[in-house]
Design a protein around this motif. Structure first.
Motif, PDB file in Angstrom:
ATOM      1  N   VAL A   1     -25.059 -63.503   3.206  1.00  0.00           N
ATOM      2  CA  VAL A   1     -25.097 -62.458   2.437  1.00  0.00           C
ATOM      3  C   VAL A   1     -25.715 -61.159   2.192  1.00  0.00           C
ATOM      4  CG1 VAL A   1     -25.454 -61.910  -0.418  1.00  0.00           C
ATOM      5  CG2 VAL A   1     -25.115 -63.859   0.316  1.00  0.00           C
TER       6      VAL A   1
ATOM      7  N   SER B   1     -18.726 -58.968  -4.866  1.00  0.00           N
ATOM      8  CA  SER B   1     -19.992 -59.686  -5.695  1.00  0.00           C
ATOM      9  C   SER B   1     -19.280 -58.874  -6.710  1.00  0.00           C
ATOM     10  CB  SER B   1     -20.629 -59.309  -5.840  1.00  0.00           C
ATOM     11  OG  SER B   1     -21.468 -59.748  -6.755  1.00  0.00           O
TER      12      SER B   1
ATOM     13  N   LYS C   1     -20.868 -59.241  -9.960  1.00  0.00           N
ATOM     14  CA  LYS C   1     -21.977 -59.010 -10.653  1.00  0.00           C
ATOM     15  C   LYS C   1     -22.140 -57.914  -9.999  1.00  0.00           C
ATOM     16  CE  LYS C   1     -25.725 -60.726 -12.586  1.00  0.00           C
ATOM     17  NZ  LYS C   1     -26.728 -62.100 -12.587  1.00  0.00           N
ATOM     18  N   ASP C   2     -22.512 -57.972  -8.935  1.00  0.00           N
ATOM     19  CA  ASP C   2     -23.453 -56.681  -8.004  1.00  0.00           C
ATOM     20  C   ASP C   2     -22.041 -56.081  -7.341  1.00  0.00           C
ATOM     21  OD1 ASP C   2     -24.936 -55.484  -6.762  1.00  0.00           O
ATOM     22  OD2 ASP C   2     -26.232 -57.021  -5.738  1.00  0.00           O
TER      23      ASP C   2
ATOM     24  N   GLU D   1     -23.162 -55.704  -3.135  1.00  0.00           N
ATOM     25  CA  GLU D   1     -23.138 -56.901  -2.362  1.00  0.00           C
ATOM     26  C   GLU D   1     -21.898 -57.861  -2.073  1.00  0.00           C
ATOM     27  OE1 GLU D   1     -26.089 -60.083  -3.974  1.00  0.00           O
ATOM     28  OE2 GLU D   1     -24.185 -61.321  -4.157  1.00  0.00           O
TER      29      GLU D   1
END
Length: 95
Positions: free
Chosen positions: A7, A45, A47-48, A51
């Protein structure tokens, strides 16, 4: 099969630039051409926006260990500072 995840937490607005850079430098193609590489894929990602998830699958752990010593990996490590804040590694088994 030996599988790991990485990640990457990118500097703000650097996620896409990082991927484009590793592709344009030929790093991704070089890794995918390595002996024992089954899978080497980046995922964004939802959401992010800063990321990236990387999934790597290798025939064996030894193949992955040889991989990290390759010249193109040194190149990747040298440019990461411009794009990546943190890196988290883990491994898992896919059956």
């Amino acid at each position: 099969m030996y599988t790991i995840y990485v990640v990457f937490k990118c500097h703000s607005n650097k996620r896409e630039a990082f991927i484009e850079r590793v592709k344009s430098e030929g790093i991704v193609d070089a890794i995918r051409a390595e002996d024992g590489c089954i899978r080497y894929d980046y995922y964004f990602s939802e959401k992010d926006p800063n990321e990236i998830l990387l999934i790597e699958a290798w025939e064996t752990k030894k193949h992955q260990q040889i991989h990290i010593e390759q010249p193109h990996m040194e190149k990747l490590r040298s440019l990461k500072g411009d794009y990546i804040e943190t890196t988290t590694l883990g491994e898992f088994e896919i059956k």
